[in-house]
Design a protein around this motif. Structure first.
Motif, PDB file in Angstrom:
ATOM      1  N   GLN A   1     -24.947 -29.819   1.521  1.00 27.97           N
ATOM      2  CA  GLN A   1     -24.088 -28.455   1.800  1.00 27.97           C
ATOM      3  C   GLN A   1     -24.868 -26.944   1.357  1.00 27.97           C
ATOM      4  O   GLN A   1     -24.590 -26.094   1.802  1.00 27.97           O
ATOM      5  CB  GLN A   1     -22.970 -28.698   0.436  1.00 27.97           C
ATOM      6  CG  GLN A   1     -22.407 -30.122   0.750  1.00 27.97           C
ATOM      7  CD  GLN A   1     -21.868 -30.531   1.877  1.00 27.97           C
ATOM      8  OE1 GLN A   1     -21.275 -29.719   2.498  1.00 27.97           O
ATOM      9  NE2 GLN A   1     -22.439 -31.819   2.232  1.00 27.97           N
TER      10      GLN A   1
ATOM     11  N   PHE B   1     -15.795 -29.447   3.037  1.00 30.50           N
ATOM     12  CA  PHE B   1     -16.428 -28.221   1.856  1.00 30.50           C
ATOM     13  C   PHE B   1     -15.954 -26.821   1.887  1.00 30.50           C
ATOM     14  O   PHE B   1     -15.904 -26.396   0.911  1.00 30.50           O
ATOM     15  CB  PHE B   1     -18.270 -28.559   1.700  1.00 30.50           C
ATOM     16  CG  PHE B   1     -18.569 -27.833   0.628  1.00 30.50           C
ATOM     17  CD1 PHE B   1     -18.990 -28.492  -0.561  1.00 30.50           C
ATOM     18  CD2 PHE B   1     -19.187 -26.484   0.933  1.00 30.50           C
ATOM     19  CE1 PHE B   1     -19.505 -27.918  -1.547  1.00 30.50           C
ATOM     20  CE2 PHE B   1     -19.883 -25.864  -0.206  1.00 30.50           C
ATOM     21  CZ  PHE B   1     -20.198 -26.417  -1.413  1.00 30.50           C
TER      22      PHE B   1
ATOM     23  N   GLN C   1     -24.772 -22.604   1.734  1.00 31.31           N
ATOM     24  CA  GLN C   1     -25.009 -21.830   0.642  1.00 31.31           C
ATOM     25  C   GLN C   1     -24.633 -20.214   0.723  1.00 31.31           C
ATOM     26  O   GLN C   1     -24.244 -19.542  -0.558  1.00 31.31           O
ATOM     27  CB  GLN C   1     -26.653 -21.777   0.535  1.00 31.31           C
ATOM     28  CG  GLN C   1     -27.204 -21.332  -1.009  1.00 31.31           C
ATOM     29  CD  GLN C   1     -26.520 -22.253  -1.879  1.00 31.31           C
ATOM     30  OE1 GLN C   1     -26.626 -23.167  -1.975  1.00 31.31           O
ATOM     31  NE2 GLN C   1     -26.064 -21.686  -3.232  1.00 31.31           N
TER      32      GLN C   1
ATOM     33  N   TRP D   1     -33.930 -23.858  -8.105  1.00 31.16           N
ATOM     34  CA  TRP D   1     -33.625 -24.748  -6.999  1.00 31.16           C
ATOM     35  C   TRP D   1     -34.717 -24.876  -5.831  1.00 31.16           C
ATOM     36  O   TRP D   1     -35.141 -25.935  -5.504  1.00 31.16           O
ATOM     37  CB  TRP D   1     -32.211 -24.074  -6.533  1.00 31.16           C
ATOM     38  CG  TRP D   1     -31.772 -25.097  -5.175  1.00 31.16           C
ATOM     39  CD1 TRP D   1     -31.589 -24.791  -3.878  1.00 31.16           C
ATOM     40  CD2 TRP D   1     -31.397 -26.401  -5.122  1.00 31.16           C
ATOM     41  NE1 TRP D   1     -31.090 -25.713  -3.013  1.00 31.16           N
ATOM     42  CE2 TRP D   1     -31.084 -26.699  -3.853  1.00 31.16           C
ATOM     43  CE3 TRP D   1     -31.439 -27.590  -6.068  1.00 31.16           C
ATOM     44  CZ2 TRP D   1     -30.655 -28.021  -3.573  1.00 31.16           C
ATOM     45  CZ3 TRP D   1     -31.254 -28.623  -5.768  1.00 31.16           C
ATOM     46  CH2 TRP D   1     -30.760 -29.216  -4.367  1.00 31.16           C
TER      47      TRP D   1
ATOM     48  N   VAL E   1     -25.805 -32.912  -1.764  1.00 30.80           N
ATOM     49  CA  VAL E   1     -25.581 -31.658  -2.418  1.00 30.80           C
ATOM     50  C   VAL E   1     -26.587 -30.706  -1.562  1.00 30.80           C
ATOM     51  O   VAL E   1     -26.262 -29.497  -1.266  1.00 30.80           O
ATOM     52  CB  VAL E   1     -25.997 -31.534  -3.921  1.00 30.80           C
ATOM     53  CG1 VAL E   1     -26.246 -30.161  -4.325  1.00 30.80           C
ATOM     54  CG2 VAL E   1     -25.260 -32.472  -4.805  1.00 30.80           C
TER      55      VAL E   1
ATOM     56  N   ILE F   1     -21.045 -31.835  -7.808  1.00 30.10           N
ATOM     57  CA  ILE F   1     -22.478 -31.546  -7.564  1.00 30.10           C
ATOM     58  C   ILE F   1     -23.665 -32.073  -8.553  1.00 30.10           C
ATOM     59  O   ILE F   1     -24.474 -32.732  -8.259  1.00 30.10           O
ATOM     60  CB  ILE F   1     -22.577 -30.057  -7.267  1.00 30.10           C
ATOM     61  CG1 ILE F   1     -21.800 -29.493  -6.031  1.00 30.10           C
ATOM     62  CG2 ILE F   1     -24.081 -29.313  -7.254  1.00 30.10           C
ATOM     63  CD1 ILE F   1     -21.710 -28.038  -5.926  1.00 30.10           C
TER      64      ILE F   1
ATOM     65  N   TRP G   1     -28.467 -25.758 -10.706  1.00 36.52           N
ATOM     66  CA  TRP G   1     -27.009 -25.650 -10.304  1.00 36.52           C
ATOM     67  C   TRP G   1     -25.922 -25.553 -11.368  1.00 36.52           C
ATOM     68  O   TRP G   1     -25.155 -24.951 -11.258  1.00 36.52           O
ATOM     69  CB  TRP G   1     -26.844 -27.173  -9.584  1.00 36.52           C
ATOM     70  CG  TRP G   1     -27.213 -26.801  -8.094  1.00 36.52           C
ATOM     71  CD1 TRP G   1     -28.158 -27.403  -7.385  1.00 36.52           C
ATOM     72  CD2 TRP G   1     -26.283 -26.315  -6.946  1.00 36.52           C
ATOM     73  NE1 TRP G   1     -28.341 -27.209  -6.045  1.00 36.52           N
ATOM     74  CE2 TRP G   1     -27.040 -26.637  -5.781  1.00 36.52           C
ATOM     75  CE3 TRP G   1     -25.122 -25.753  -7.036  1.00 36.52           C
ATOM     76  CZ2 TRP G   1     -26.688 -25.980  -4.476  1.00 36.52           C
ATOM     77  CZ3 TRP G   1     -24.720 -25.182  -5.659  1.00 36.52           C
ATOM     78  CH2 TRP G   1     -25.566 -25.429  -4.721  1.00 36.52           C
TER      79      TRP G   1
END
Length: 447
Positions: A243, A373, A248, A326, A240, A389, A306
């Motif tokens: 990515q 992705f 982002q 996060w 996760v 995710i 998330w």
């Protein structure tokens, strides 16, 4: 090997910081790539799949995986200093190719070389720092690597905002700054000593073959259980995070934030929070309180962050909450604990090889998802990807919380003695305590 009678010399913070800069260079590379992908895509007229290949073969995934797989065993055979003396030379070559890239192929080769270099350097840096740190300050020293890793994106996104008016030239300048940092770090590292524990191990056992550590990792139960544990903690979370690290801005676009400046500003906030919590949380308390509790807080917060981003309305409050939560979770999250626990749970003779294997597995998972992705994000949207995710983050949370090892405050020799059943004296003489080793002592073995 395990308990060596007598004290060993430890490096100071200057050495720790210079070695930890491998992590700044790695994360800086990922952010330089992330903030330039759209510009390269327009410059070379390439599609989303080609963009995915740039991401997956770089320092974010397969390139780093290949470097770790080779660098780990080399680090165990020739020493920690061998890797951090030469890896940055390869890194600088790759960066030069990226700075002056005139074609997609040249850019791709540059990304691959930088990926291989950071893949070799990061396991060596975590290993070296942990081996030289005082036993009651190991989390603080290892946390420096996480701190450096977190500063990289914060600086990188700030550079991206400042250089945005220059377009692709600005991205080339960002890559050039990484070359300057790498050159300075390479110069500082030249005078660092070799790891004391590695020298003792080599004196006691002699040189082993390149693949010796790999074979031992897969033939001993004590190693297999540790690798499965660490794979669950780190590789799942990192799939996760990988990515997020490079895509982002595209995730923010999927939530409705189309301003590049706003996307980068959110990322600066994410990494600022990571820097603060790494220092005030992991580095200050990782040697003083239950690591199980500290890990659980960070991993749980990541899931909440998330879930809010994916399913809550895309308001300013939602985005700010995600950025803060996060970022804070990463400061006391899987990567910081992975760097610490990997150094603690494996014997000196294959400690770096273990990191290489695990780093390979983690980055391969990131790479496989990175190829698709951007395509999936554009095709099915963030909500459809949400289950994957959150599922990965939840599994990492469960594994790390249940089986967190109790190694705080103990020397690497003491931990090794318990897990492998050998003792090494100050003269380097090794004596087996239990020929089978502590095979039943899994990651969560008590003191």
């Amino acid at each position: 090997m395990a308990v060596r009678i007598g004290a060993r010399n430890t490096t100071g913070w200057k050495a720790t910081i210079s070695v930890a800069m491998s992590n700044y260079i790695e994360s800086g590379s990922i952010i330089a790539i992330a903030t330039s992908l759209g510009l390269w895509q327009a410059q070379f007229h390439i599609g989303d799949l080609a963009v995915g290949l740039l991401a997956s073969l770089s320092a974010n995934a397969f390139g780093a995986a290949a470097g770790a797989m080779v660098g780990g065993p080399l680090c165990d055979r020739y020493g920690r200093k061998f890797i951090y003396t030469y890896d940055l030379l390869l890194y600088m070559l790759g960066i030069v190719l990226a700075v002056f890239a005139g074609s997609y192929a040249m850019l791709l080769v540059g990304f691959i070389l930088t990926g291989i270099a950071v893949g070799a350097g990061v396991p060596a840096s975590w290993t070296y720092i942990a081996e030289q740190a005082p036993k009651d300050k190991r989390a603080a020293h290892v946390g420096t690597a996480q701190l450096a890793w977190s500063i990289g994106p914060m600086v990188g996104f700030a550079f991206a905002i400042a250089m945005a008016p220059l377009g692709l030239l600005g991205s080339r300048i960002i890559f050039a700054h990484l070359f300057v940092v790498a050159a300075g770090v390479w110069w500082l590292r030249r005078g660092l000593p070799e790891s004391d524990i590695w020298k003792d191990e080599r004196a006691a056992t002699g040189q082993r073959s390149f693949l010796h550590g790999i074979g031992q990792l897969f033939s001993k139960r004590v190693n297999l259980t540790a690798m499965l544990f660490l794979f669950g903690v780190y590789a799942l979370w990192n799939t996760v995070a990988g990515q997020a690290g490079i895509f982002q801005p595209r995730v923010y676009s999927a939530t409705g934030v189309t301003s590049v400046t706003e996307q980068y500003a959110l990322q600066i906030l994410v990494w600022f929070c990571t820097v603060v919590v790494t220092y005030l949380g992991f580095m200050r308390f990782g040697d003083r309180m239950s690591r199980r509790v500290l890990f659980a807080v960070g991993a749980g917060l990541a899931i909440v962050a998330w879930a809010v981003l994916i399913y809550a309305p895309a308001t300013l409050g939602t985005l700010l909450f995600f950025a803060i939560a996060w970022g804070a979770s990463s400061g006391i999250g899987a990567q910081a604990f992975y760097g610490l626990w990997t150094s603690e749970l494996f014997a000196t003779r294959y400690r770096a090889s273990a990191q290489g294997v695990l780093f390979l597995a983690a980055r391969v998972m990131v790479g496989l998802l990175s190829i698709w992705f951007p395509v999936l994000l554009a095709g099915i949207g963030l909500r459809a990807l949400g289950a994957l995710i959150l599922g990965l983050l939840f599994l990492s949370f469960v594994i790390g919380t249940i089986w967190a090892p109790r190694t705080r405050g103990r020397s690497l020799e003491e931990i090794e003695s318990e897990r492998y059943g050998t003792v090494t004296s100050a003269t380097g003489t090794t004596r087996a305590v239990d020929g089978a080793g502590a095979a039943g002592a899994g990651p969560g073995a008590r003191r």
